[in-house]
Design a protein around this motif. Structure first.
Motif, PDB file in Angstrom:
ATOM      1  N   THR A   1      59.201 134.052  94.819  1.00 11.66           N
ATOM      2  CA  THR A   1      60.475 133.924  94.113  1.00 11.66           C
ATOM      3  C   THR A   1      61.490 133.238  95.029  1.00 11.66           C
ATOM      4  O   THR A   1      61.969 133.841  95.997  1.00 11.66           O
ATOM      5  N   GLY A   2      61.790 131.969  94.722  1.00  7.51           N
ATOM      6  CA  GLY A   2      62.741 131.234  95.548  1.00  7.51           C
ATOM      7  C   GLY A   2      64.171 131.659  95.282  1.00  7.51           C
ATOM      8  O   GLY A   2      64.439 132.483  94.399  1.00  7.51           O
ATOM      9  N   ASP A   3      65.100 131.079  96.021  1.00  7.23           N
ATOM     10  CA  ASP A   3      66.516 131.489  95.936  1.00  7.23           C
ATOM     11  C   ASP A   3      67.070 131.349  94.515  1.00  7.23           C
ATOM     12  O   ASP A   3      67.937 132.112  94.106  1.00  7.23           O
ATOM     13  N   ASP A   4      66.571 130.353  93.749  1.00  7.24           N
ATOM     14  CA  ASP A   4      67.086 130.108  92.394  1.00  7.24           C
ATOM     15  C   ASP A   4      66.094 130.544  91.317  1.00  7.24           C
ATOM     16  O   ASP A   4      66.237 130.179  90.147  1.00  7.24           O
ATOM     17  N   ASP A   5      65.096 131.305  91.718  1.00  3.72           N
ATOM     18  CA  ASP A   5      64.029 131.683  90.783  1.00  3.72           C
ATOM     19  C   ASP A   5      64.209 133.076  90.184  1.00  3.72           C
ATOM     20  O   ASP A   5      64.876 133.935  90.763  1.00  3.72           O
ATOM     21  N   VAL A   6      63.567 133.239  89.029  1.00  2.00           N
ATOM     22  CA  VAL A   6      63.447 134.546  88.371  1.00  2.00           C
ATOM     23  C   VAL A   6      61.951 134.826  88.188  1.00  2.00           C
ATOM     24  O   VAL A   6      61.231 133.972  87.641  1.00  2.00           O
ATOM     25  N   ALA A   7      61.497 135.967  88.674  1.00  2.00           N
ATOM     26  CA  ALA A   7      60.101 136.380  88.455  1.00  2.00           C
ATOM     27  C   ALA A   7      60.073 137.276  87.223  1.00  2.00           C
ATOM     28  O   ALA A   7      60.933 138.153  87.059  1.00  2.00           O
ATOM     29  N   ILE A   8      59.119 137.025  86.328  1.00  2.00           N
ATOM     30  CA  ILE A   8      59.091 137.717  85.033  1.00  2.00           C
ATOM     31  C   ILE A   8      57.719 138.333  84.794  1.00  2.00           C
ATOM     32  O   ILE A   8      56.693 137.660  84.939  1.00  2.00           O
ATOM     33  N   GLN A   9      57.713 139.620  84.409  1.00  2.00           N
ATOM     34  CA  GLN A   9      56.473 140.249  83.938  1.00  2.00           C
ATOM     35  C   GLN A   9      56.311 139.832  82.484  1.00  2.00           C
ATOM     36  O   GLN A   9      57.176 140.154  81.653  1.00  2.00           O
ATOM     37  N   VAL A  10      55.261 139.087  82.157  1.00  2.00           N
ATOM     38  CA  VAL A  10      55.074 138.618  80.778  1.00  2.00           C
ATOM     39  C   VAL A  10      54.556 139.776  79.933  1.00  2.00           C
ATOM     40  O   VAL A  10      53.545 140.412  80.263  1.00  2.00           O
ATOM     41  N   LEU A  11      55.242 140.056  78.827  1.00  2.00           N
ATOM     42  CA  LEU A  11      54.775 141.101  77.908  1.00  2.00           C
ATOM     43  C   LEU A  11      54.168 140.481  76.653  1.00  2.00           C
ATOM     44  O   LEU A  11      53.174 140.973  76.119  1.00  2.00           O
ATOM     45  N   TYR A  12      54.771 139.393  76.159  1.00  2.88           N
ATOM     46  CA  TYR A  12      54.247 138.722  74.960  1.00  2.88           C
ATOM     47  C   TYR A  12      54.300 137.206  75.151  1.00  2.88           C
ATOM     48  O   TYR A  12      55.181 136.694  75.842  1.00  2.88           O
ATOM     49  N   CYS A  13      53.361 136.509  74.504  1.00  4.26           N
ATOM     50  CA  CYS A  13      53.415 135.046  74.507  1.00  4.26           C
ATOM     51  C   CYS A  13      52.890 134.525  73.165  1.00  4.26           C
ATOM     52  O   CYS A  13      51.786 134.911  72.738  1.00  4.26           O
ATOM     53  N   GLY A  14      53.702 133.689  72.500  1.00  4.06           N
ATOM     54  CA  GLY A  14      53.269 133.094  71.235  1.00  4.06           C
ATOM     55  C   GLY A  14      52.180 132.059  71.462  1.00  4.06           C
ATOM     56  O   GLY A  14      52.064 131.480  72.547  1.00  4.06           O
ATOM     57  N   ILE A  15      51.378 131.852  70.424  1.00  3.26           N
ATOM     58  CA  ILE A  15      50.348 130.802  70.450  1.00  3.26           C
ATOM     59  C   ILE A  15      50.823 129.665  69.543  1.00  3.26           C
ATOM     60  O   ILE A  15      50.730 129.755  68.317  1.00  3.26           O
ATOM     61  N   CYS A  16      51.374 128.613  70.155  1.00  8.40           N
ATOM     62  CA  CYS A  16      51.878 127.457  69.429  1.00  8.40           C
ATOM     63  C   CYS A  16      50.736 126.463  69.219  1.00  8.40           C
ATOM     64  O   CYS A  16      49.823 126.386  70.051  1.00  8.40           O
ATOM     65  N   HIS A  17      50.794 125.682  68.144  1.00  6.38           N
ATOM     66  CA  HIS A  17      49.735 124.695  67.917  1.00  6.38           C
ATOM     67  C   HIS A  17      49.684 123.671  69.040  1.00  6.38           C
ATOM     68  O   HIS A  17      48.638 123.082  69.307  1.00  6.38           O
ATOM     69  N   SER A  18      50.795 123.482  69.737  1.00  6.14           N
ATOM     70  CA  SER A  18      50.779 122.577  70.903  1.00  6.14           C
ATOM     71  C   SER A  18      49.805 123.081  71.968  1.00  6.14           C
ATOM     72  O   SER A  18      49.161 122.286  72.654  1.00  6.14           O
ATOM     73  N   ASP A  19      49.694 124.412  72.093  1.00  8.45           N
ATOM     74  CA  ASP A  19      48.711 124.965  73.043  1.00  8.45           C
ATOM     75  C   ASP A  19      47.307 124.515  72.655  1.00  8.45           C
ATOM     76  O   ASP A  19      46.495 124.130  73.499  1.00  8.45           O
ATOM     77  N   LEU A  20      47.042 124.557  71.334  1.00 11.42           N
ATOM     78  CA  LEU A  20      45.707 124.174  70.852  1.00 11.42           C
ATOM     79  C   LEU A  20      45.464 122.674  71.024  1.00 11.42           C
ATOM     80  O   LEU A  20      44.404 122.250  71.501  1.00 11.42           O
ATOM     81  N   HIS A  21      46.471 121.857  70.669  1.00 10.39           N
ATOM     82  CA  HIS A  21      46.341 120.408  70.888  1.00 10.39           C
ATOM     83  C   HIS A  21      46.010 120.133  72.352  1.00 10.39           C
ATOM     84  O   HIS A  21      45.184 119.292  72.683  1.00 10.39           O
ATOM     85  N   THR A  22      46.703 120.887  73.241  1.00 11.05           N
ATOM     86  CA  THR A  22      46.553 120.624  74.688  1.00 11.05           C
ATOM     87  C   THR A  22      45.188 121.046  75.198  1.00 11.05           C
ATOM     88  O   THR A  22      44.481 120.273  75.834  1.00 11.05           O
ATOM     89  N   VAL A  23      44.771 122.293  74.888  1.00  8.45           N
ATOM     90  CA  VAL A  23      43.490 122.763  75.444  1.00  8.45           C
ATOM     91  C   VAL A  23      42.315 121.961  74.875  1.00  8.45           C
ATOM     92  O   VAL A  23      41.282 121.805  75.533  1.00  8.45           O
TER      93      VAL A  23
END
Ligand SMILES: NC(=O)C1=CN([C@@H]2O[C@H](COP(=O)(O)OP(=O)(O)OC[C@H]3O[C@@H](n4cnc5c(N)ncnc54)[C@H](OP(=O)(O)O)[C@@H]3O)[C@@H](O)[C@H]2O)C=CC1
Ligand SMILES: O=C/C=C/c1ccc(O)c(O)c1
Ligand SMILES: [Zn+2]
Ligand SMILES: [Zn+2]
Length: 360
Positions: free
Chosen positions: A35-57
């Motif tokens: 975590t740098g001086d200007d950073d925020v560290a986040i515990q991920v609880l949820y993440c949406g699945i966007c069609h862009s994810d599918l296009h990309t993978v």
């Protein structure tokens, strides 16, 4: 399956990554920066699945840098902040969308439209300043510069709010900047998926008349009864399309596959606007006459600025506007990606990362 090793940063995280264009992901250990001086560290609880994810993978855009850790509708809790971070504290509910860095000096950045930055770094599958490739929110933690972290307003749930960080801002932006948020105007929404269904919700919140234009007749009842659409047109039904001809001030196109634009542009009033959001693998087909006759406009729109994303989240919280989601565990993400490819979701998959992406 045991995670595999990858990455150049000092601390490890769990993730789901695609290693090829099959459209499937597998568990992997990745590295995250300190975590740098200007950073925020986040515990991920949820993440949406966007069609862009599918296009990309699936490498449909020819941009995949494998192993790809997708995910850019990220919601979770702040676990650490750098010494220059004043806007966020440990324990805050926050989100991250599709942007992880910008140059902050080009014309677009100067205008506060960093979503058009010429040197943008996306949250996933994108070369960062230090030469490493960004890994997205299909992961148990992320580290992001504070400038790209969004505060969750009180009352906005993390799971149903996560999709607003991409789908929400992406449809909100063109409505705001193209005058398609004015009460009484008639707007068409092409594609009733993740982006499309929140577009209906925002348009109704703006007091507009909304017509869904869909390839899926079976979506009609819920579109009208649950989402509040005023009308539903099946694009393959010539009579329904003819009856809607020349009636719309604007159309938001969220289709994830290519199509002929002619029949859709005919739905616009003279001087109407078609906003392109969908990013299909193959080019769209369009004839000059379908724009010239009627003085119609076609415009693209990409995500939205951080300032507008925060404005959109606050607006959504005030109107109790959230995404309609289907929550899946990490172990079911591949099934979700397969179903998304078939349009078999109402209307956004969200991964329950916090409870299911855990070390075996
Ligand atoms: N510009 C930007 O900044 C962004 C772009 N995107 C892009 O937007 C698109 C939509 O994303 P998302 O909402 O997550 O995807 P979804 O898969 O959830 O929804 C896409 C919808 O498109 C419709 N559709 C599919 N095939 C066709 C077709 N051949 N003709 C017409 N409509 C079709 C379907 O709706 P129906 O069944 O009603 O026909 C489907 O539900 C993707 O291409 C994504 O990459 C996403 C985020 C940001
Ligand atoms: O789902 C979000 C993707 C947005 C996006 C917009 C434009 C572009 O070139 C991309 O690669 C992604
Ligand atoms: Zn997206
Ligand atoms: Zn810039």
């Amino acid at each position: 399956m045991a995670p595999t090793e990858a990455g150049q940063h000092p601390r490890m995280a769990l993730a789901l990554a695609a290693h090829d264009a099959s459209g499937r992901v597998t568990p992997i250990r990745i590295s995250r920066r300190d975590t740098g001086d200007d950073d925020v560290a986040i515990q991920v609880l949820y993440c949406g699945i966007c069609h862009s994810d599918l296009h990309t993978v699936k490498n449909e855009w020819r941009t995949a840098i494998y192993p790809v850790v997708p995910g850019h509708e990220i919601a979770g809790l702040v676990t650490e902040v750098g010494k220059n971070v004043t806007k966020f504290n440990v324990g805050d509910k926050v989100g991250v969308g599709c942007m992880a860095n910008t140059c902050q000096s080009c014309e677009s950045c100067e205008e506060g439209l960093e979503n058009y930055c010429s040197k943008i770094t996306f949250t996933y599958n994108s070369r960062d300043r230090d030469g490493t490739v960004t890994s997205g929110g299909y992961s148990d933690m992320v580290v992001v510069n504070q400038s790209f972290v969004i505060r969750f307003p009180d009352g906005m749930p993390l799971d149903k709010g996560a999709p607003l960080l991409c789908a929400g801002i992406t449809v909100y932006t063109p409505m705001k900047y193209h005058g398609l948020n004015e009460p009484g105007k008639h707007i068409g929404i092409i594609g009733l998926g993740g982006l499309g269904h929140v577009a209906v919700k925002f348009a109704k919140a703006f007091g507009m008349r909304v017509t869904v234009i869909s390839t899926s007749p079976e979506k009609r009842e819920k579109a009208v009864e649950k989402l509040g659409a005023d009308a539903f047109v099946v694009s393959s039904d010539a009579n329904q399309m003819k009856a809607a001809k020349g009636t719309m001030h604007g159309i938001i196109n969220t289709a994830s596959a290519s199509m002929s634009m002619y029949p859709y542009l005919a739905l616009l009033k003279p001087q109407g606007k078609m906003i392109l959001l969908g990013l299909p693998e193959k080019p769209l087909q369009i004839s000059a006459f379908s724009l010239v006759s009627g003085g119609k406009t076609m415009a693209g729109s990409c995500m939205g600025s951080i300032r507008d994303t925060q404005e959109m989240m606050d607006f959504a919280a005030k109107h109790e506007l959230t995404a309609d989601i289907e929550v899946v565990g990490a172990e079911d993400v591949n099934d979700a990606l397969e179903r998304l490819a078939k349009g078999d979701v109402r209307y956004r998959f969200v991964i329950d990362v916090g409870n299911t992406l855990v070390a075996a």
